[in-house]
Scaffold this active site. Structure first.
Site, PDB file in Angstrom:
ATOM      1  N   LYS A  58     -30.152  12.302  39.872  1.00 22.25           N
ATOM      2  CA  LYS A  58     -30.530  12.651  41.253  1.00 22.25           C
ATOM      3  C   LYS A  58     -31.627  13.707  41.279  1.00 22.25           C
ATOM      4  CE  LYS A  58     -28.194   9.737  41.724  1.00 22.25           C
ATOM      5  NZ  LYS A  58     -27.303   8.955  40.870  1.00 22.25           N
ATOM      6  N   VAL A 245     -31.662 -11.732  28.998  1.00 28.05           N
ATOM      7  CA  VAL A 245     -32.439 -11.242  27.853  1.00 28.05           C
ATOM      8  C   VAL A 245     -31.824 -11.723  26.551  1.00 28.05           C
ATOM      9  CG1 VAL A 245     -33.254  -9.173  26.668  1.00 28.05           C
ATOM     10  CG2 VAL A 245     -33.251  -9.267  29.174  1.00 28.05           C
ATOM     11  N   VAL A 277     -26.902  -2.383  31.239  1.00 29.80           N
ATOM     12  CA  VAL A 277     -26.146  -3.612  31.526  1.00 29.80           C
ATOM     13  C   VAL A 277     -24.659  -3.310  31.730  1.00 29.80           C
ATOM     14  CG1 VAL A 277     -27.765  -5.147  30.356  1.00 29.80           C
ATOM     15  CG2 VAL A 277     -25.918  -4.096  29.041  1.00 29.80           C
ATOM     16  N   GLY A 278     -24.360  -2.097  32.142  1.00 28.33           N
ATOM     17  CA  GLY A 278     -22.979  -1.732  32.426  1.00 28.33           C
ATOM     18  C   GLY A 278     -22.449  -0.695  31.447  1.00 28.33           C
ATOM     19  N   ALA A 327     -17.932   8.730  40.127  1.00 26.63           N
ATOM     20  CA  ALA A 327     -17.426  10.085  39.920  1.00 26.63           C
ATOM     21  C   ALA A 327     -16.359  10.437  40.960  1.00 26.63           C
ATOM     22  CB  ALA A 327     -18.585  11.071  39.997  1.00 26.63           C
ATOM     23  N   HIS A 451     -29.032  13.254  69.550  1.00 28.42           N
ATOM     24  CA  HIS A 451     -30.324  12.590  69.617  1.00 28.42           C
ATOM     25  C   HIS A 451     -31.434  13.587  69.326  1.00 28.42           C
ATOM     26  CE1 HIS A 451     -33.456   9.834  70.852  1.00 28.42           C
ATOM     27  NE2 HIS A 451     -33.961  10.797  71.604  1.00 28.42           N
TER      28      HIS A 451
HETATM   29  P1  FAD Z   1     -16.976  11.059  31.983  1.00 29.00           P
HETATM   30  O1  FAD Z   1     -17.827  11.710  32.988  1.00 29.00           O
HETATM   31  O2  FAD Z   1     -17.602  10.067  31.080  1.00 29.00           O
HETATM   32  O3  FAD Z   1     -16.331  12.237  31.122  1.00 29.00           O
HETATM   33  C1  FAD Z   1     -15.501  12.015  30.035  1.00 29.00           C
HETATM   34  C2  FAD Z   1     -15.548  13.227  29.128  1.00 29.00           C
HETATM   35  O4  FAD Z   1     -14.555  13.082  28.111  1.00 29.00           O
HETATM   36  C3  FAD Z   1     -16.879  13.382  28.383  1.00 29.00           C
HETATM   37  O5  FAD Z   1     -17.301  14.724  28.419  1.00 29.00           O
HETATM   38  C4  FAD Z   1     -16.541  12.964  26.941  1.00 29.00           C
HETATM   39  O6  FAD Z   1     -17.351  13.621  25.986  1.00 29.00           O
HETATM   40  C5  FAD Z   1     -15.105  13.450  26.851  1.00 29.00           C
HETATM   41  N1  FAD Z   1     -14.301  12.778  25.815  1.00 29.00           N
HETATM   42  C6  FAD Z   1     -14.207  11.462  25.529  1.00 29.00           C
HETATM   43  N2  FAD Z   1     -13.293  11.251  24.567  1.00 29.00           N
HETATM   44  C7  FAD Z   1     -12.812  12.464  24.218  1.00 29.00           C
HETATM   45  C8  FAD Z   1     -11.843  12.910  23.284  1.00 29.00           C
HETATM   46  N3  FAD Z   1     -11.150  12.049  22.534  1.00 29.00           N
HETATM   47  N4  FAD Z   1     -11.607  14.239  23.180  1.00 29.00           N
HETATM   48  C9  FAD Z   1     -12.278  15.121  23.948  1.00 29.00           C
HETATM   49  N5  FAD Z   1     -13.197  14.761  24.871  1.00 29.00           N
HETATM   50  C10 FAD Z   1     -13.451  13.451  24.991  1.00 29.00           C
HETATM   51  N6  FAD Z   1     -21.308   8.032  39.733  1.00 29.00           N
HETATM   52  C11 FAD Z   1     -21.345   8.415  41.021  1.00 29.00           C
HETATM   53  O7  FAD Z   1     -20.298   8.448  41.689  1.00 29.00           O
HETATM   54  N7  FAD Z   1     -22.527   8.778  41.622  1.00 29.00           N
HETATM   55  C12 FAD Z   1     -23.691   8.754  40.958  1.00 29.00           C
HETATM   56  O8  FAD Z   1     -24.735   9.086  41.520  1.00 29.00           O
HETATM   57  C13 FAD Z   1     -23.686   8.353  39.594  1.00 29.00           C
HETATM   58  N8  FAD Z   1     -24.828   8.321  38.892  1.00 29.00           N
HETATM   59  C14 FAD Z   1     -24.793   7.978  37.562  1.00 29.00           C
HETATM   60  C15 FAD Z   1     -25.990   7.931  36.860  1.00 29.00           C
HETATM   61  C16 FAD Z   1     -25.990   7.575  35.523  1.00 29.00           C
HETATM   62  C17 FAD Z   1     -27.299   7.552  34.760  1.00 29.00           C
HETATM   63  C18 FAD Z   1     -24.762   7.270  34.881  1.00 29.00           C
HETATM   64  C19 FAD Z   1     -24.736   6.925  33.414  1.00 29.00           C
HETATM   65  C20 FAD Z   1     -23.567   7.299  35.575  1.00 29.00           C
HETATM   66  C21 FAD Z   1     -23.573   7.641  36.931  1.00 29.00           C
HETATM   67  N9  FAD Z   1     -22.408   7.650  37.695  1.00 29.00           N
HETATM   68  C22 FAD Z   1     -22.445   8.005  39.009  1.00 29.00           C
HETATM   69  C23 FAD Z   1     -21.105   7.298  37.110  1.00 29.00           C
HETATM   70  C24 FAD Z   1     -20.337   8.590  36.759  1.00 29.00           C
HETATM   71  O9  FAD Z   1     -21.103   9.359  35.874  1.00 29.00           O
HETATM   72  C25 FAD Z   1     -18.991   8.248  36.142  1.00 29.00           C
HETATM   73  O10 FAD Z   1     -18.277   7.395  37.020  1.00 29.00           O
HETATM   74  C26 FAD Z   1     -18.172   9.502  35.917  1.00 29.00           C
HETATM   75  O11 FAD Z   1     -18.855  10.418  35.082  1.00 29.00           O
HETATM   76  C27 FAD Z   1     -16.819   9.163  35.290  1.00 29.00           C
HETATM   77  O12 FAD Z   1     -16.080  10.335  35.155  1.00 29.00           O
HETATM   78  P2  FAD Z   1     -14.969  10.492  34.030  1.00 29.00           P
HETATM   79  O13 FAD Z   1     -14.469  11.888  34.166  1.00 29.00           O
HETATM   80  O14 FAD Z   1     -14.015   9.378  34.107  1.00 29.00           O
HETATM   81  O15 FAD Z   1     -15.720  10.320  32.626  1.00 29.00           O
HETATM   82  P1  NAD Z   2     -24.000  -2.287  36.711  1.00 27.17           P
HETATM   83  O1  NAD Z   2     -22.771  -3.042  36.457  1.00 27.17           O
HETATM   84  O2  NAD Z   2     -24.224  -1.639  38.015  1.00 27.17           O
HETATM   85  O3  NAD Z   2     -25.276  -3.237  36.475  1.00 27.17           O
HETATM   86  C1  NAD Z   2     -25.497  -3.912  35.271  1.00 27.17           C
HETATM   87  C2  NAD Z   2     -26.377  -5.106  35.558  1.00 27.17           C
HETATM   88  O4  NAD Z   2     -26.832  -5.650  34.332  1.00 27.17           O
HETATM   89  C3  NAD Z   2     -25.652  -6.217  36.295  1.00 27.17           C
HETATM   90  O5  NAD Z   2     -26.357  -6.539  37.465  1.00 27.17           O
HETATM   91  C4  NAD Z   2     -25.615  -7.362  35.286  1.00 27.17           C
HETATM   92  O6  NAD Z   2     -25.696  -8.627  35.890  1.00 27.17           O
HETATM   93  C5  NAD Z   2     -26.842  -7.055  34.439  1.00 27.17           C
HETATM   94  N1  NAD Z   2     -26.795  -7.622  33.080  1.00 27.17           N
HETATM   95  C6  NAD Z   2     -25.751  -7.665  32.227  1.00 27.17           C
HETATM   96  N2  NAD Z   2     -26.124  -8.231  31.044  1.00 27.17           N
HETATM   97  C7  NAD Z   2     -27.436  -8.552  31.165  1.00 27.17           C
HETATM   98  C8  NAD Z   2     -28.395  -9.156  30.298  1.00 27.17           C
HETATM   99  N3  NAD Z   2     -28.092  -9.546  29.057  1.00 27.17           N
HETATM  100  N4  NAD Z   2     -29.656  -9.346  30.753  1.00 27.17           N
HETATM  101  C9  NAD Z   2     -30.001  -8.944  32.000  1.00 27.17           C
HETATM  102  N5  NAD Z   2     -29.118  -8.367  32.858  1.00 27.17           N
HETATM  103  C10 NAD Z   2     -27.867  -8.164  32.444  1.00 27.17           C
HETATM  104  O7  NAD Z   2     -24.089  -1.232  35.506  1.00 27.17           O
HETATM  105  P2  NAD Z   2     -25.069  -0.009  35.267  1.00 27.17           P
HETATM  106  O8  NAD Z   2     -26.244  -0.062  36.180  1.00 27.17           O
HETATM  107  O9  NAD Z   2     -25.282   0.033  33.796  1.00 27.17           O
HETATM  108  O10 NAD Z   2     -24.169   1.206  35.693  1.00 27.17           O
HETATM  109  C11 NAD Z   2     -22.915   1.462  35.026  1.00 27.17           C
HETATM  110  C12 NAD Z   2     -21.944   2.105  35.957  1.00 27.17           C
HETATM  111  O11 NAD Z   2     -22.366   3.412  36.297  1.00 27.17           O
HETATM  112  C13 NAD Z   2     -21.790   1.319  37.228  1.00 27.17           C
HETATM  113  O12 NAD Z   2     -20.483   0.799  37.277  1.00 27.17           O
HETATM  114  C14 NAD Z   2     -21.990   2.272  38.342  1.00 27.17           C
HETATM  115  O13 NAD Z   2     -20.896   2.305  39.215  1.00 27.17           O
HETATM  116  C15 NAD Z   2     -22.135   3.641  37.677  1.00 27.17           C
HETATM  117  N6  NAD Z   2     -23.292   4.303  38.290  1.00 27.17           N
HETATM  118  C16 NAD Z   2     -23.212   4.669  39.589  1.00 27.17           C
HETATM  119  C17 NAD Z   2     -24.301   5.237  40.214  1.00 27.17           C
HETATM  120  C18 NAD Z   2     -24.185   5.612  41.661  1.00 27.17           C
HETATM  121  O14 NAD Z   2     -23.077   5.712  42.158  1.00 27.17           O
HETATM  122  N7  NAD Z   2     -25.292   5.856  42.352  1.00 27.17           N
HETATM  123  C19 NAD Z   2     -25.490   5.407  39.532  1.00 27.17           C
HETATM  124  C20 NAD Z   2     -25.548   5.004  38.211  1.00 27.17           C
HETATM  125  C21 NAD Z   2     -24.437   4.445  37.594  1.00 27.17           C
END
Ligand code: FAD
Ligand code: NAD
Length: 475
Positions: A58, A245, A277-278, A327, A451
């Site tokens: 962000k 891909v 891709v997830g 999150a 408004h």
């Molecule tokens: P995590 O945040 O992954 O935290 C898990 C923690 O556990 C990590 O610090 C890891 O190192 C630690 N851990 C793992 N295994 C062990 C172990 N055995 N011992 C000790 N520590 C360990 N979500 C939103 O809602 N809004 C967004 O805008 C958004 N943007 C995103 C952008 C990106 C680029 C990405 C990648 C994700 C985004 N997400 C967003 C998704 C969000 O980050 C996750 O849904 C969220 O962080 C999940 O929270 P969590 O606490 O389950 O796990």
């Molecule tokens: P995603 O599931 O949102 O999107 C992955 C996309 O990749 C899908 O549309 C899928 O069809 C495509 N895909 C899969 N295999 C492929 C291939 N071989 N070739 C081409 N396309 C392919 O996953 P993400 O964007 O990696 O994000 C992961 C998670 O992180 C999501 O579940 C999302 O909720 C979370 N996240 C949330 C935010 C937010 O809340 N703003 C921001 C970033 C990430």
């Protein structure tokens, strides 16, 4: 640490750290173990969200949007800015400083709430025992009444396009680029692909998104998705649907991506690739042998609606378990579990979790899509309102997009709200509250909105559901 804890939480992402704070607020003796390490070897609480996800993305989305507006939009407002220049190092440093402030804030919150924050690896051994191995230290076994597993998720890697940490990267790598790639390929047109693709597009990269599905943003309401797709196309984001891909090959002209679409085998030459891709649940080293905790066939820890694993006093929350990887979803599960451990009533309303894609325009929704309502066989009505008819959106020069409200014909209850447009992520909050209180369209119709605000578009969309919109033609 010889005392027994009430709760040990493994993972300090938004699920784990929130749960730890809530449990401590309830008077429980809590430890939270987290193993996060940054690229420079430093440690920090906050997990993916704060260190490599929600927050840094962000920060860059905000900065890159300002850069784009200074270049492309300021003149429309009558503001002349000559020689707009990008200082990517400063932009990245700002992002880093925000991350540091927020992760440092968690350390401070742990201290204030008397949570024992431990940095290192946690492994649940079974029978109330957790092995804690500090970074560069010897393992010790801690005793606890309850264990909360919150180890989060990790990016899915494509076997055919393996990460190399430099040119073919995951989302974390894509947040750390030190130069704007000339040609950027994004595999996956999901949330990460669109957000990070937008960042680098605005900063000057030529961005091509390869998405395997034929439908754009398949999880979103398709009317909204189509509108968003049109707007991204106008911005110059090249989004290719139905593009599966197959492989990547490095050569003198950068990276050659090969993909299959409806017409056959295609190639794309780029300088950098983001694979988005997830994500998959992360359980490496989390569980000892025979703990009884079950994983499903996709690797998620199996839990019930209250995040119980089925093993007494063992809970699992956040990205590690079923449901959207968001999150705020993980945090609410963390709160629920802490309340339940403290012996109080608590629940998560999984039907009313908002989703936001932080692109420009933003895309946000809560509840069911029109496709889902139709598939349920529910009789419904739809109200829409275009931002083109919103005075505030016009004043902001952001008048594209629309609000869509879906309600049940039977009792007028709002079933879903979908927005593509300015500040959609903020606007959706009102509708989350409305749906949590099972509001009807009429409830919203009778609510006064200031408004000129963007929120008037929500009001008008609910009016439109009964063909009573004032500032748009009712169809
Ligand atoms: P995590 O945040 O992954 O935290 C898990 C923690 O556990 C990590 O610090 C890891 O190192 C630690 N851990 C793992 N295994 C062990 C172990 N055995 N011992 C000790 N520590 C360990 N979500 C939103 O809602 N809004 C967004 O805008 C958004 N943007 C995103 C952008 C990106 C680029 C990405 C990648 C994700 C985004 N997400 C967003 C998704 C969000 O980050 C996750 O849904 C969220 O962080 C999940 O929270 P969590 O606490 O389950 O796990
Ligand atoms: P995603 O599931 O949102 O999107 C992955 C996309 O990749 C899908 O549309 C899928 O069809 C495509 N895909 C899969 N295999 C492929 C291939 N071989 N070739 C081409 N396309 C392919 O996953 P993400 O964007 O990696 O994000 C992961 C998670 O992180 C999501 O579940 C999302 O909720 C979370 N996240 C949330 C935010 C937010 O809340 N703003 C921001 C970033 C990430």
């Amino acid at each position: 640490m010889s005392d027994t804890f009430d709760v040990i939480i493994i993972g300090a992402g938004p699920a784990g750290y929130v749960s730890a704070i809530r449990a401590a607020q309830k008077g429980l003796k809590v430890a939270c173990i987290d193993g996060w390490k940054n690229y420079d070897g430093s440690t920090a609480f906050g997990g993916t969200c704060l260190n490599a996800g929600c927050i840094p993305s962000k920060a860059l989305l905000e900065s890159s949007e300002l850069f784009h507006r200074a270049n492309e939009e300021f003149s429309t407002h009558g503001i002349k800015v000559g020689g707009v220049e990008l200082d990517l190092e400063a932009m990245q440093a700002r992002k880093g400083s925000i991350v540091k402030q927020l992760t440092g804030g968690i350390t401070a919150l742990f201290k204030a709430n008397k949570v024992t924050g431990l940095q290192g690896h946690g492994r649940f051994l079974g029978n109330g025992k957790v092995e804690y191995t500090p970074h560069d230290g010897e393992p010790e076994v801690l005793e606890t009444r309850h264990v909360v597993l919150a180890s989060g998720s990790t990016p899915v890697e494509l076997k055919t396009v393996p990460f190399d940490g430099r040119d073919i990267v995951d989302s974390w790598g894509a947040l750390e680029f030190d130069a704007v790639p000339k040609r950027l390929g994004v595999i996956g047109g999901g949330v990460i692909g669109l957000e990070l693709g937008s960042v680098w597009k605005r900063l000057g990269a030529e961005v091509t998104v390869l998405e395997a599905m034929d439908r754009f943003l398949f999880m979103a309401d398709q009317q909204i998705a189509k509108d968003a797709q049109r707007q991204f196309k106008k911005q110059g984001l090249d989004i290719r649907l139905g593009a599966l891909v197959q492989g990547a090959e490095k050569g003198p002209d950068g990276i050659k991506l090969t993909y299959e679409d409806g017409k056959g085998t295609q190639t794309l030459h780029v300088d950098k690739v983001i694979v988005a891709v997830g994500r998959r649940p992360y359980t490496e080293g989390l569980l000892g042998e025979d703990t009884g905790v079950k994983l499903d066939d996709r690797g998620f820890v199996v839990v019930d609606d209250e995040c119980r694993t089925g093993v007494e006093n063992v809970w699992a929350i956040g990205d590690l378990v079923r449901g959207p990887m968001l999150a705020h979803k993980g945090s609410e599960e963390g709160v629920m579990v802490a309340d339940l451990i403290a012996g109080e009533f608590s629940e998560v309303n999984y039907a009313v979790i908002p989703s936001v894609v932080y692109t420009a325009p933003e895309i946000a929704w809560v509840g069911k899509t029109e496709e889902e309502v139709k598939a349920d066989g529910t009789d419904y009505k739809v109200g829409t309102f275009p931002f083109a008819a919103s005075g505030r959106a016009k004043a902001m020069e952001q008048a594209a997009g629309l609000v869509k409200v879906i309600s049940a014909t039977r009792d007028d209850e709002i079933l879903g709200v979908h927005i593509v447009g300015p500040m959609a992520g903020e606007l959706i909050g009102e509708m989350v509250v409305a749906m949590e209180f099972q509001a009807s369209t009429e409830d919203l119709q009778r609510t006064i909105h200031a408004h000129p605000t963007l929120s008037e578009a929500l009001h008008e969309a609910t009016l439109s559901a009964d063909k009573r919109a004032i500032h748009a033609i009712n169809k």
